[in-house]
Motif scaffolding. Structure first.
Motif, PDB file in Angstrom:
ATOM      1  N   LYS A 279      22.229  18.935  -5.958  1.00 25.27           N
ATOM      2  CA  LYS A 279      21.758  19.447  -4.661  1.00 25.27           C
ATOM      3  C   LYS A 279      21.867  18.358  -3.594  1.00 25.27           C
ATOM      4  CE  LYS A 279      19.875  23.212  -6.680  1.00 25.27           C
ATOM      5  NZ  LYS A 279      20.005  24.629  -6.315  1.00 25.27           N
ATOM      6  N   GLY A 280      21.992  18.811  -2.349  1.00 27.77           N
ATOM      7  CA  GLY A 280      21.939  17.917  -1.215  1.00 27.77           C
ATOM      8  C   GLY A 280      20.515  17.754  -0.708  1.00 27.77           C
ATOM      9  N   HIS A 300      24.221  15.163  -2.505  1.00 31.65           N
ATOM     10  CA  HIS A 300      24.762  16.216  -3.357  1.00 31.65           C
ATOM     11  C   HIS A 300      25.858  15.653  -4.276  1.00 31.65           C
ATOM     12  CE1 HIS A 300      26.319  20.686  -3.244  1.00 31.65           C
ATOM     13  NE2 HIS A 300      26.360  20.192  -4.458  1.00 31.65           N
ATOM     14  N   SER A 327      24.585  24.460  -7.341  1.00 32.41           N
ATOM     15  CA  SER A 327      25.229  23.479  -6.467  1.00 32.41           C
ATOM     16  C   SER A 327      24.997  23.925  -5.030  1.00 32.41           C
ATOM     17  CB  SER A 327      26.728  23.388  -6.777  1.00 32.41           C
ATOM     18  OG  SER A 327      27.380  22.488  -5.907  1.00 32.41           O
ATOM     19  N   ASP A 328      24.080  23.239  -4.329  1.00 31.01           N
ATOM     20  CA  ASP A 328      23.622  23.748  -3.027  1.00 31.01           C
ATOM     21  C   ASP A 328      23.279  22.611  -2.069  1.00 31.01           C
ATOM     22  OD1 ASP A 328      23.387  26.649  -3.901  1.00 31.01           O
ATOM     23  OD2 ASP A 328      22.047  25.676  -5.336  1.00 31.01           O
ATOM     24  N   PRO A 329      23.200  22.935  -0.778  1.00 29.42           N
ATOM     25  CA  PRO A 329      22.838  21.906   0.195  1.00 29.42           C
ATOM     26  C   PRO A 329      21.432  21.361   0.025  1.00 29.42           C
ATOM     27  CG  PRO A 329      23.957  23.720   1.284  1.00 29.42           C
ATOM     28  CD  PRO A 329      23.649  24.173  -0.111  1.00 29.42           C
ATOM     29  N   GLU A 330      20.536  22.107  -0.652  1.00 29.93           N
ATOM     30  CA  GLU A 330      19.181  21.624  -0.957  1.00 29.93           C
ATOM     31  C   GLU A 330      18.630  22.470  -2.092  1.00 29.93           C
ATOM     32  OE1 GLU A 330      17.173  24.268   0.034  1.00 29.93           O
ATOM     33  OE2 GLU A 330      18.882  25.065   1.111  1.00 29.93           O
TER      34      GLU A 330
END
Length: 559
Positions: A279-280, A300, A327-330
């Motif tokens: 994640k980011g 990320h 798998s994501d920005p947050e």
């Protein structure tokens, strides 16, 4: 000549449109000159559609009105090749959804402690997937109330900003044999219902982020490994050829994946694929450009690379295909707040376009096979429009990020060489993100006589910036395509493929009328710069303006 006129007209239109965006100066800044070269004669291997995985906490949304519509859109991208993962498939309850909650009532016990299995709700969920061309990426969890070692309280009281997430559903079983038998009976039922070959095409893994004890796991690491072994044994008893793996742990920079690999290698637990999450970390920052969201693409990528390194160091693990199971920005799709303001618009789509090839490059660098990158985003039923959740659709209306996946689905065949003089180097993004010059990058593919070129314009800071004045040079084209090729130019930006921008232009109605909804659906459709394909210029050089956070897909086909 027609192509040059088209490029000039498109550039003028985009520049003019950018003048009316909030917060921009009266005069648009000078564009950034960018040169991209695509060599269609340089084959760089088959296109791996790693983007074709999605998921959500709330399993019961799948069978509701907007859930069914969203699944249909996903399934249409690559029928029978898109996978969906969800939590709570074993959670006790009547199927009433809530944020970060769902249930199927799959298991209970009678007064004498004998198992009672009920497949009704979970069948309805998987039937909904399969009717729309989507396959399950099966998460074996969470713990039924009758099995939990700490059953009360059972349903959590979490809500954005407060509440406790880890309650009775998160604990180990009282009886591991009953847990294994539940898995066995359910997989055997799935084989009977959907067919042996179909179920063998699914993925099976155990639980979610068991290395985060404050959230998803109330036992020890060793108890999770035991849970996993029994689950995999149950799957394989029912279907010896089933595809099994895990552990879908959070990419938290710890040694959890190393310990998991050591355990399955020692125990001999079958493992067909490995999975982890990355994640980011967006944040609201204050600088010379005011208060704004700054994305964490570097966070990320580092999370992913840490797990890649652990796998690459294991002689057995490095031979397995890998799925980044979230798998994501947050980290929290159901959470709202200022740092998540990127979600409805083109920041989310441009971030994802920039992240996917970097994740692939990191795996390639370590000699690993990246099979999937799962976006933990779906939809949130019966919420206000554009409410700020991380999702693909809002109230049944596609968001720009969904349109990115429609573009990616058009890239088939083999990758061909693409280079941009403004694509930020991998190591720079890995260590520093995209904080200086913007990232204007490209990937390209060739399927028989169709060339597709994806171009993105990304920056970590969600602030206005100059357009990219792109010169796209196409080289190595088949002579017939070079002479008679026609171009179709798809676009995602503030004025194309963007229902959120259209909604704001309406005054952000909380309950859009029928006419407004029809307009939003039209604005959400994947758009092209020009309504009909244009001739390819004789020198195979295309020129166009790409706004910040914009994405173009240029498709060249024979006449």
């Amino acid at each position: 000549m027609a192509m040059r006129w088209f490029a000039t007209r498109a550039a003028w239109t985009l520049a003019a449109a950018s003048l009316v965006l909030p917060g921009l100066a009266a005069a648009a800044p000078d564009p950034i000159p960018v040169t991209i070269t695509v060599d269609a004669a340089r084959d760089e291997g088959p296109v791996a559609p790693v983007w074709r995985f999605f998921g959500a906490d709330e399993p019961n949304y799948a069978t509701m009105k907007d859930g069914r519509t969203t699944l249909a859109t996903l399934g249409a991208l690559m029928p029978d090749y898109v996978y969906f993962r969800t939590h709570n498939l074993f959670t006790s309850g009547d199927g009433t959804p809530a944020l970060k909650w769902g249930s199927t009532g799959i298991y209970r016990e009678d007064a004498r402690g004998r198992p009672i299995y009920d497949w009704t709700i979970v069948d309805r969920i998987f039937d909904t997937y399969r009717a729309r061309g989507v396959k399950p990426y099966v998460e074996l969890g969470f713990m039924p109330e009758a099995m939990s070692t700490r059953p009360q309280p059972y349903q959590h009281d979490w809500r954005p900003g407060s509440g406790t997430l880890r309650t009775g559903w998160a604990y180990p079983p009282r009886d591991y044999a009953k847990w294994e038998e539940l898995v066995f009976q359910w997989v055997r039922h799935c084989v009977a219902r959907y067919g042996r070959a179909e179920v063998a095409s699914w993925y099976f893994e155990t639980w979610n982020e068991a290395n985060l004890p404050q959230y998803y796991w109330g036992g020890t690491r060793e108890e999770f490994f035991r849970l996993h072994d029994h689950a995999i044994r149950g799957v394989r008893r029912a279907l010896p050829e089933a595809r099994v793996g895990g552990p879908d742990g959070a990419g938290a920079g710890d040694d959890f994946l190393v310990a998991f690999l050591a355990h399955v290698n020692t125990a001999g637990t079958p493992t067909d694929f490995l999975s982890f999450h990355a994640k980011g970390q967006p944040a609201v920052v204050t600088d010379a450009q005011g208060n704004h969201v700054r994305m964490g693409l570097d966070t990320h990528l580092r999370a992913a690379d840490h797990e890649f390194a652990a796998i690459a160091a294991d002689p057995v693990g490095r031979t397995k295909p890998i799925i980044i199971g979230e798998s994501d920005p947050e980290g929290c799709a159901a959470c709202q707040g200022p740092a998540n303001a990127y979600r409805n618009g083109t920041m989310y789509s441009s971030y994802t376009a920039a992240a996917l090839p970097r994740l692939q490059a990191l795996a390639d660098r370590r000699g690993l096979t990246l099979e999937g990158v799962l976006s933990w985003a779906f939809e949130f039923e019966d919420q206000p429009p554009f409410a700020g959740f991380r999702q693909l659709t809002s109230a049944g209306i596609d968001l720009p990020v969904m349109n990115l996946f429609k573009l990616l689905a058009k890239m088939r065949g083999h990758h061909v060489h693409a280079s941009s003089d403004h694509q930020t180097p991998l190591d720079t993004v890995l260590h520093d993100g995209v904080r200086g010059a913007p990232d204007v990058g490209s990937v390209a593919s060739l399927q028989r006589d169709t060339l597709s070129v994806l171009v993105w314009h990304y920056h970590d800071d969600d602030v206005p910036g100059p357009d990219a004045a792109v010169t796209l040079q196409l080289r190595g084209l088949d002579p017939a395509l070079a002479k008679r090729g026609r171009l179709l130019h798809y676009r995602i930006d503030q004025t194309h493929s963007n229902a959120f921008a259209a909604w704001r232009a309406m005054g952000s109605p909380i309950a859009p009328s029928d006419a407004q909804r029809a307009a939003l659906l039209k604005a959400a459709a994947l758009a092209t710069i020009d309504p009909v394909p244009m001739p390819l210029p004789a020198d195979a050089t295309l020129r166009f303006r790409l706004p910040r956070q914009g994405i173009s897909l240029l498709v060249v086909t024979p006449r």
